[in-house]
Structure formats: C-alpha cells, structure tokens
Design a protein around this motif. Structure first.
Motif, PDB file in Angstrom:
ATOM      1  N   SER A   2       0.837  -1.198   0.000  1.00 52.69           N
ATOM      2  CA  SER A   2       0.000   0.000   0.000  1.00 52.69           C
ATOM      3  C   SER A   2       0.868   1.242   0.000  1.00 52.69           C
ATOM      4  O   SER A   2       1.894   1.286   0.673  1.00 52.69           O
ATOM      5  CB  SER A   2      -0.850   0.042   1.263  1.00 52.69           C
ATOM      6  OG  SER A   2      -2.086  -0.528   1.063  1.00 52.69           O
ATOM      7  N   THR A   7      -4.000   5.780   1.076  1.00 53.00           N
ATOM      8  CA  THR A   7      -4.753   5.615   2.320  1.00 53.00           C
ATOM      9  C   THR A   7      -5.334   6.932   2.821  1.00 53.00           C
ATOM     10  O   THR A   7      -6.054   6.947   3.811  1.00 53.00           O
ATOM     11  CB  THR A   7      -3.869   5.022   3.441  1.00 53.00           C
ATOM     12  OG1 THR A   7      -2.920   6.012   3.896  1.00 53.00           O
ATOM     13  CG2 THR A   7      -3.147   3.770   2.974  1.00 53.00           C
ATOM     14  N   ARG A  45      -8.082   0.451   3.818  1.00 58.97           N
ATOM     15  CA  ARG A  45      -7.486   0.660   2.500  1.00 58.97           C
ATOM     16  C   ARG A  45      -6.026   0.220   2.526  1.00 58.97           C
ATOM     17  O   ARG A  45      -5.522  -0.369   1.580  1.00 58.97           O
ATOM     18  CB  ARG A  45      -7.607   2.118   2.081  1.00 58.97           C
ATOM     19  CG  ARG A  45      -7.163   2.320   0.651  1.00 58.97           C
ATOM     20  CD  ARG A  45      -7.522   3.655   0.112  1.00 58.97           C
ATOM     21  NE  ARG A  45      -8.953   3.769  -0.122  1.00 58.97           N
ATOM     22  CZ  ARG A  45      -9.546   4.900  -0.450  1.00 58.97           C
ATOM     23  NH1 ARG A  45      -8.845   6.008  -0.585  1.00 58.97           N
ATOM     24  NH2 ARG A  45     -10.842   4.938  -0.661  1.00 58.97           N
ATOM     25  N   CYS A  46      -5.343   0.494   3.620  1.00 55.95           N
ATOM     26  CA  CYS A  46      -3.944   0.106   3.757  1.00 55.95           C
ATOM     27  C   CYS A  46      -3.805  -1.411   3.900  1.00 55.95           C
ATOM     28  O   CYS A  46      -2.984  -2.027   3.235  1.00 55.95           O
ATOM     29  CB  CYS A  46      -3.324   0.795   4.976  1.00 55.95           C
ATOM     30  SG  CYS A  46      -1.599   0.400   5.263  1.00 55.95           S
ATOM     31  N   GLU A  48      -6.028  -3.746   3.255  1.00 56.20           N
ATOM     32  CA  GLU A  48      -6.774  -4.493   2.242  1.00 56.20           C
ATOM     33  C   GLU A  48      -7.647  -5.575   2.862  1.00 56.20           C
ATOM     34  O   GLU A  48      -7.898  -6.624   2.269  1.00 56.20           O
ATOM     35  CB  GLU A  48      -5.819  -5.082   1.198  1.00 56.20           C
ATOM     36  CG  GLU A  48      -5.006  -4.021   0.481  1.00 56.20           C
ATOM     37  CD  GLU A  48      -3.921  -4.567  -0.436  1.00 56.20           C
ATOM     38  OE1 GLU A  48      -3.696  -5.798  -0.450  1.00 56.20           O
ATOM     39  OE2 GLU A  48      -3.300  -3.744  -1.128  1.00 56.20           O
TER      40      GLU A  48
END
Length: 151
Positions: A2, A7, A45-46, A48
C-alpha cells in the motif's frame, strides 16, 4: 503493498442540532466517532481487509466545532506493524460557504487487521512514493514522538 497517499481519506459532516451538546457545539463523542470511522476506512485501505480499532494514543480537543459548520476529518496511514496500522487523524471546523478551516481535534489511532475468524492477520508493507506522502509520514512520526516525550 500500500502507498501512503492511497490511504489518505477525507470526509465531512455538517454539524446538526442532534450532534451538539448544551453549548451548541459538536459533542466530543460525535467527533471521536467520525474520526474513528474515517480512520478505520484508511486502515482498511492500507491493510486491504477489515480492521478494528485497537487504540487511541491521545485525543487533543483544541477547539469546538459549532453547529452549522462542517467537521472535516482527515486520516492516513503512516506506519504498519505485522498486523497493525497506525493512522494519523485530524478534525477541522470548516465554514461550509468559504472553506476556511481551523484544527479542532487530533489523534493517532491504531487499528488491527482481522480475518474472517476475527483473528489478527498480516498487513502489507506501507510505501511512500511522493514528496507529499513523505511529508505527511514525517509529520505524523514527529508528532507521535513529541507525544511520547511529553512535548
């Protein structure tokens, strides 16, 4: 893997009467809730995968957010552990008509990535590929160092 800038998340909440306390400003609990939600989105988001809140390092309420203003919440990942993600979160009061803003609340949250069995699960490494990302990461790390050193 990421990237920090992937993020970065912002969200806004118009402070309505049902969000306020007796002083007609956003109740601190509502501000924390909004920060936690945006922080979790950044962590997911980081990582996943789903993340849950593990810790709030310290929350500093600098000034209130009056009814009628917007609470702007900004969050981004600045560091990962084996199963954890550290998120820098700031809240601002923002005039919805002019966009003028002032810092109101700030903190560092730690989230843990979990699998379908609710067990901690590894997260990808965090990369930083832009000057803006490097500056955000540096600021977050310096801020957490100051926090732990009592500055």
């Amino acid at each position: 893997m990421s990237d920090l800038m992937d993020t970065y998340i912002e969200n806004r909440h118009l402070v309505q009467p049902n969000h306020t306390n007796n002083y007609d400003v956003a109740h601190g609990g509502n501000v924390l809730k909004w920060m936690d939600v945006v922080g979790a989105l950044s962590a997911m988001r980081c990582a996943e995968t789903t993340c849950v809140t593990a810790r709030m390092e310290q929350v500093n309420f600098v000034q209130p957010v009056p009814r009628g203003d917007t609470a702007l919440i900004q969050a981004y990942a600045y560091e990962t552990g084996r199963t954890s993600v550290r998120i820098r979160i700031k809240a601002y009061r923002e005039d919805p008509q002019t966009g003028d803003r002032e810092l109101t609340t700030e903190s560092h949250f730690v989230y843990v990535a979990i699998d379908d069995n609710l067990d901690p699960t590894p997260v990808p490494d965090l990369t930083v590929s832009t000057d803006e990302g490097e500056e955000l990461q540096r600021d977050a790390r310096e801020d957490i160092e100051d926090l732990y050193n009592g500055n």
